[in-house]
Write a protein that holds these residues in place. Structure first.
Motif, PDB file in Angstrom:
ATOM      1  N   ALA A 295       0.683  -1.422   0.182  1.00  0.00           N
ATOM      2  CA  ALA A 295       0.218   0.377   0.071  1.00  0.00           C
ATOM      3  C   ALA A 295       1.155   1.251  -0.240  1.00  0.00           C
ATOM      4  CB  ALA A 295      -0.774   0.381   1.473  1.00  0.00           C
TER       5      ALA A 295
ATOM      6  N   ASN B 274      -8.268  -3.911   1.008  1.00  0.00           N
ATOM      7  CA  ASN B 274      -6.845  -5.306   2.869  1.00  0.00           C
ATOM      8  C   ASN B 274      -7.836  -6.366   3.004  1.00  0.00           C
ATOM      9  OD1 ASN B 274      -4.119  -4.473   2.051  1.00  0.00           O
ATOM     10  ND2 ASN B 274      -5.196  -2.384   3.485  1.00  0.00           N
TER      11      ASN B 274
ATOM     12  N   THR C 219      -9.630  -8.381   5.385  1.00  0.00           N
ATOM     13  CA  THR C 219      -9.667  -9.132   6.827  1.00  0.00           C
ATOM     14  C   THR C 219     -10.147  -9.922   7.035  1.00  0.00           C
ATOM     15  OG1 THR C 219      -9.811  -7.458   8.694  1.00  0.00           O
ATOM     16  CG2 THR C 219     -10.874  -6.999   7.422  1.00  0.00           C
TER      17      THR C 219
ATOM     18  N   ASN D  92      -6.417  -3.592   9.775  1.00  0.00           N
ATOM     19  CA  ASN D  92      -7.660  -2.511   9.980  1.00  0.00           C
ATOM     20  C   ASN D  92      -6.510  -1.356  10.658  1.00  0.00           C
ATOM     21  OD1 ASN D  92      -9.198  -5.178   9.091  1.00  0.00           O
ATOM     22  ND2 ASN D  92     -10.458  -5.288  11.287  1.00  0.00           N
TER      23      ASN D  92
ATOM     24  N   THR E 299      -5.673   0.361   7.807  1.00  0.00           N
ATOM     25  CA  THR E 299      -6.240   0.861   6.381  1.00  0.00           C
ATOM     26  C   THR E 299      -6.703   2.012   7.067  1.00  0.00           C
ATOM     27  OG1 THR E 299      -6.452  -1.534   6.049  1.00  0.00           O
ATOM     28  CG2 THR E 299      -8.323   0.045   4.989  1.00  0.00           C
TER      29      THR E 299
ATOM     30  N   ILE F 242      -9.138   3.302   0.227  1.00  0.00           N
ATOM     31  CA  ILE F 242      -8.650   2.370   0.629  1.00  0.00           C
ATOM     32  C   ILE F 242      -9.449   1.530   1.767  1.00  0.00           C
ATOM     33  CG2 ILE F 242      -7.204   3.514   2.426  1.00  0.00           C
ATOM     34  CD1 ILE F 242      -4.752   1.506   1.825  1.00  0.00           C
TER      35      ILE F 242
ATOM     36  N   SER G 170     -11.334  -2.112   3.776  1.00  0.00           N
ATOM     37  CA  SER G 170     -10.773  -3.699   4.301  1.00  0.00           C
ATOM     38  C   SER G 170     -12.524  -3.994   4.190  1.00  0.00           C
ATOM     39  CB  SER G 170     -10.559  -3.441   6.188  1.00  0.00           C
ATOM     40  OG  SER G 170      -9.910  -2.733   6.717  1.00  0.00           O
TER      41      SER G 170
ATOM     42  N   SER H  36     -13.632   5.438   1.598  1.00  0.00           N
ATOM     43  CA  SER H  36     -12.436   5.169   2.115  1.00  0.00           C
ATOM     44  C   SER H  36     -12.237   5.286   3.735  1.00  0.00           C
ATOM     45  CB  SER H  36     -11.638   6.070   1.817  1.00  0.00           C
ATOM     46  OG  SER H  36      -9.694   5.560   1.681  1.00  0.00           O
TER      47      SER H  36
END
Length: 251
Positions: free
Chosen positions: A120, A138, A140, A162, A165, A181, A183, A241
């Motif tokens: 990232a 991402n 999770t 988390n 993020t 971005i 999770s 985001s």
């Protein structure tokens, strides 16, 4: 050109999401150890393409080098969009504290947390010069939200991811509004990871019988169902985001 990069697209959720993205004419890059012949065949005759980049994602240095080289290679193609799904991860070691092996701890921390952060960071560092719409997902787990016997490493690495993020989204909100971005928590699926969990001993994982029952009772979602829901979410165009999205809220 629209690019989608999926780590761990050789099987499970990664493969399912990748197949959906190929169907939407993304140029797919599978970053994994083994590649996926099914995806390669699916890409034949389609507008999208399939490329496999062999990588050991437990090496953050190798991951950074791969992403740097790939970003350099696409600059001349004037990319319209980059979608990066960080799916690769491991539930091991499944063991109680005091019996954890150092090598397995290091492997899990690198694969579940350090490498996704490095990737990232590398992507965002190149965002200004690429001038492209970018989404980083991402993957999770619900294990990040509460303690689970035998899952101290898995849960804590996902919890750390988390928070990363959320923090990255906060930092980049004004600097790069074209970046999202998030999770994504897929809950329990019928994957190889579940096989590993079910094969654990009750001493290492107290809830192993419950997970064995999930399989017997058909309570595990198919990766294809979850992958489809994830891609539908990403195509919706209204991502927030920094948010943690749960599959149970989408299905």
């Amino acid at each position: 050109m629209k690019y989608a990069i999926v780590t761990g697209a050789s099987r499970g959720l990664g493969a399912a999401a990748a197949e959906q993205l190929l169907s939407r004419n993304y140029h797919l890059i599978d970053v994994s150890r083994t590649g996926n012949d099914s995806l390669r065949k699916k890409a034949d005759g389609m507008d999208g393409t399939y490329t496999h980049i062999r990588a050991d994602l437990s090496s953050s240095e190798q991951a950074q080098s791969i992403i740097e080289n790939w970003l350099t290679s696409i600059k001349s193609s004037s990319p319209e969009e980059i979608l990066f799904i960080q799916n690769a991860g491991t539930v091991e070691p499944i063991e109680i504290t005091g019996k954890l092996e150092i090598e397995k701890i290091n492997h899990a921390v690198q694969l579940n947390y350090v490498t996704p952060v490095v990737i990232a960071n590398t992507l965002i560092a190149h965002l200004k010069e690429l001038d492209v719409r970018m989404t980083i997902v991402n993957i999770t787990s619900g294990a990040a939200d509460k303690p689970n016997h035998g899952w101290s490493i898995y849960g804590s690495t996902k919890a750390a991811l988390n928070l990363f993020t959320e923090t990255a989204a906060l930092e980049q909100a004004e600097l790069h509004p074209e970046l999202k971005i998030i999770s994504f928590s897929p809950s329990i699926m019928d994957t190889d990871m579940q096989q590993v969990i079910r094969s654990s001993s009750s001493d290492a994982f107290a809830q192993v019988e419950r997970f064995q029952e999930y399989k017997k009772q058909g309570k595990l979602r198919k990766p294809e169902e979850v992958g489809s829901a994830l891609v539908h979410l990403l195509m919706g165009g209204d991502l927030q985001s920094g948010k943690l999205y749960h599959i149970n809220d989408l299905l």
